[in-house]
Design an enzyme around this catalytic site. Structure first.
Site, PDB file in Angstrom:
ATOM      1  N   LYS A 217      48.900  41.166  40.431  1.00 16.51           N
ATOM      2  CA  LYS A 217      48.224  41.941  41.472  1.00 16.51           C
ATOM      3  C   LYS A 217      48.923  43.273  41.586  1.00 16.51           C
ATOM      4  O   LYS A 217      50.098  43.412  41.238  1.00 16.51           O
ATOM      5  CB  LYS A 217      48.316  41.207  42.822  1.00 16.51           C
ATOM      6  CG  LYS A 217      47.249  41.613  43.801  1.00 16.51           C
ATOM      7  CD  LYS A 217      45.911  41.019  43.412  1.00 16.51           C
ATOM      8  CE  LYS A 217      44.911  40.980  44.504  1.00 16.51           C
ATOM      9  NZ  LYS A 217      43.902  39.931  44.251  1.00 16.51           N
TER      10      LYS A 217
HETATM   11  N1  GLU Z   1      40.619  41.062  42.988  1.00 12.78           N
HETATM   12  C1  GLU Z   1      39.831  39.936  42.620  1.00 12.78           C
HETATM   13  C2  GLU Z   1      40.519  38.648  43.021  1.00 12.78           C
HETATM   14  O1  GLU Z   1      41.309  38.612  43.934  1.00 12.78           O
HETATM   15  C3  GLU Z   1      39.398  39.997  41.170  1.00 12.78           C
HETATM   16  C4  GLU Z   1      40.500  40.022  40.164  1.00 12.78           C
HETATM   17  C5  GLU Z   1      40.017  40.271  38.741  1.00 12.78           C
HETATM   18  O2  GLU Z   1      38.829  40.384  38.528  1.00 12.78           O
HETATM   19  O3  GLU Z   1      40.883  40.343  37.868  1.00 12.78           O
HETATM   20  O4  GLU Z   1      40.245  37.601  42.493  1.00 12.78           O
END
Ligand code: GLU
Length: 422
Positions: free
Chosen positions: A112
Site C-alpha cells: 500500500k
Molecule cells: N485499493 C484497492 C484495495 O484496497 C485496490 C488495490 C489494487 O487494485 O491493487 O483493494
C-alpha cells in the site's frame, strides 16, 4: 507473542491488523517464525514529496510505500491521498492486501502507499505534480514484476495514467503493467472502475441468499458515496434492493421508501455531495450505523464501527466496502449479536481482482471484453465467498476469521515451501 521493538509502525489501525493476525495464528496453530515475519512489513519507504503549489510556494508532503509480503508474487495495492495517511496505517492496509490477494488466489503479496495531504483542497495541476513526484520518489520500489500500485481513497484513473507515464519516462518505453486502474486508452481494462462496488454488491447478495429470510427487497444503508459506495448502491438498487440511507463526508439522507440511486448519482455529480438531496430526510452521519436495515455497507474510512456503537448496529449483514471499518472490539460485539460481517478482504476484493486481470492483459498485450472481465470476477469472488462461508461453518468461527485462516494459510504454506533465505 512478545512485544516487538518495531514501534515505528504503531498506530491504531496497524495494531488492529496485527491483533487480527495474532488471533488467527492461535486458531490455526501458525508456525511462530512465520507468524512473527508476517506481523511486520517486508520493506517500507518514507519519502518527502516537494511540489510547487499554484501560488508559487513550494510545499512538502510525506509519502509512503509499504510492501508487506512478496511470497506469492509481486506486491499489489493502492495509493491513497488523504490527510490521515501515516506509516502505520499504510502498513496495516498493506497487510490486509496480502490476505486479500491470497484469499482470492491472486499471485500477489500485499502493498500500500499514500501521501498525507488534503486532495479535496488541491487543484488538478497540483495533484498531477504530487502524483508524478511521489512516483519518482518510490520508483526504485515499483515495477510490473516487483510492486504494482493502483487507485485507493482519493486517487483515480487519471492519476494512474500519470504514474504510468512517469515510470515509463524513466524506463524509456511504455510500461502499462506498472500500475492498474488506468484509463482504458492507456492499457486499462474494461470493468475496473466499477469492480470494487460490483464485488461488494455481489458478496452482499450471496450472503442474503445463503442466510435466507430477507424477503424480496432487502433494505440497505450505505456509508460513503465515493467510487465504492455509489457503485455498490447502484448494483444493489438494480437488483431490487431498497437503498434507504446514504451518507458521505458532508451529509446524509434517509428515505424509508427507497432512494432512486441513479438520480442520486446524477445529483452528486452536480453538487459534489449527497447533502441537500430530495426526496428524503436529513440523516446525521453517525446515525447510519444504527438504522434498522438488513444490510449495512461501511464504504468510507477505517475505524467507524467501534465498541461505542457496535451494540446499536441493527443490520443483519455488514459488508465492508472500506478497509478496516470495524474495530477488533466491535467485531467481537457484532459476532456475539449474530451479525454476519463480510470482511473487507473478501467484500471489497473486486478492485484488486480486476486489477489482476488488467495486469495480465497488459503483460500479454491482449485485451478482454467487459463480459469476460465481469464473468471472471463473479467466478473468483463467488468461489472465495463459498470457501469462507463453509470454513466459517466447519470451524465454527466468524467469516473474518475464516477468511484470514484461508488467506494467511496460503501465504504460510508458500513461505514454508520456499524456506528462509539464505
Ligand atoms: N485499493 C484497492 C484495495 O484496497 C485496490 C488495490 C489494487 O487494485 O491493487 O483493494
Amino acid at each position: 507473542m512478545s512485544q516487538h521493538p518495531m514501534k515505528e509502525f504503531y498506530n491504531e489501525t496497524f495494531y488492529m491488523a496485527q491483533k487480527q493476525l495474532d488471533a488467527v495464528a492461535e486458531t490455526m496453530n501458525l508456525d511462530a517464525g512465520v507468524h512473527e515475519r508476517l506481523r511486520f512489513p517486508r520493506k517500507s519507504l518514507i519519502v518527502s514529496v516537494p511540489i510547487k503549489l499554484d501560488n508559487g510556494i513550494t510545499k512538502l508532503f510525506m509519502g509512503y510505500r509499504v510492501q508487506h509480503d512478496q511470497t506469492l508474487g509481486p506486491s499489489k495495492g493502492g495509493v491513497r491521498f488523504h490527510h490521515d495517511v501515516q506509516l502505520g496505517e499504510v502498513a496495516a492496509l498493506a497487510m490486509w492486501m496480502t490476505w486479500k490477494c491470497s484469499l482470492l488466489n491472486l499471485p500477489y503479496g500485499g502493498a500500500k502507499g499514500g501521501v498525507c495531504c488534503f486532495p479535496e483542497e488541491m487543484s488538478e495541476n497540483e495533484l498531477e505534480r504530487l502524483t508524478r513526484r511521489y512516483t519518482t520518489e518510490i520508483l526504485s520500489m515499483i515495477g510490473p514484476e516487483k510492486d504494482i500500485p493502483a487507485p485507493d481513497m482519493y486517487t483515480n484513473e487519471k492519476m494512474m495514467a500519470w504514474m504510468m507515464d512517469t515510470y515509463s519516462n524513466f524506463i524509456g518505453y511504455a510500461v502499462p503493467g506498472v500500475v492498474t486502474g488506468k484509463p482504458v486508452s492507456v492499457g486499462g481494462t474494461l470493468g475496473r472502475v466499477e469492480a470494487t462496488g460490483r464485488g461488494v454488491a455481489l458478496t452482499a447478495e450471496l450472503a442474503v441468499q445463503k442466510l435466507g429470510g430477507f424477503g424480496d427487497a432487502p433494505t440497505v444503508a450505505v456509508q460513503g458515496f465515493g467510487n465504492v459506495g455509489s457503485v455498490t448502491a447502484k448494483f444493489l438498487h438494480q437488483k431490487g434492493y431498497k437503498i434507504v440511507a446514504v451518507t458521505d463526508a458532508k451529509g446524509g439522507i434517509y428515505d424509508p421508501t427507497g432512494i432512486d440511486v441513479p438520480k442520486l448519482q446524477a445529483y452528486v455529480r452536480e453538487h459534489g455531495s449527497v447533502e441537500g438531496y430530495h426526496p428524503g430526510d436529513e440523516l446525521d452521519l453517525k446515525d447510519i450505523f444504527e438504522l434498522d436495515v438488513d444490510i449495512l455497507v461501511p464504504a468510507a474510512v477505517a475505524n467507524c464501527i467501534t465498541e461505542s456503537n457496535a451494540d446499536r448496529v441493527k443490520a443483519k449483514i455488514v459488508a465492508e466496502g472500506a478497509n478496516g471499518p470495524v474495530t477488533t472490539e466491535a467485531d467481537r460485539i457484532l459476532d456475539a449479536k449474530g451479525v454476519y460481517v463480510i470482511p473487507g478482504i473478501l467484500a471489497n476484493a473486486g478492485g484488486v481482482v480486476v486489477s489482476y486481470f488488467e495486469w495480465v492483459q497488459d503483460i500479454q498485450h491482449l485485451f478482454w471484453s467487459e463480459n469476460e472481465v465481469t464473468n471472471k470476477l463473479t467466478y473468483l469472488m463467488t468461489k472465495a465467498f463459498d470457501e469462507v462461508f463453509h470454513t466459517a461453518l466447519e470451524r465454527k468461527v466468524s467469516p473474518r476469521t475464516a477468511a484470514m485462516i484461508i488467506g494467511v494459510g496460503r501465504v504460510a504454506e508458500a513461505k514454508k515451501l520456499r524456506g528462509l533465505y539464505p
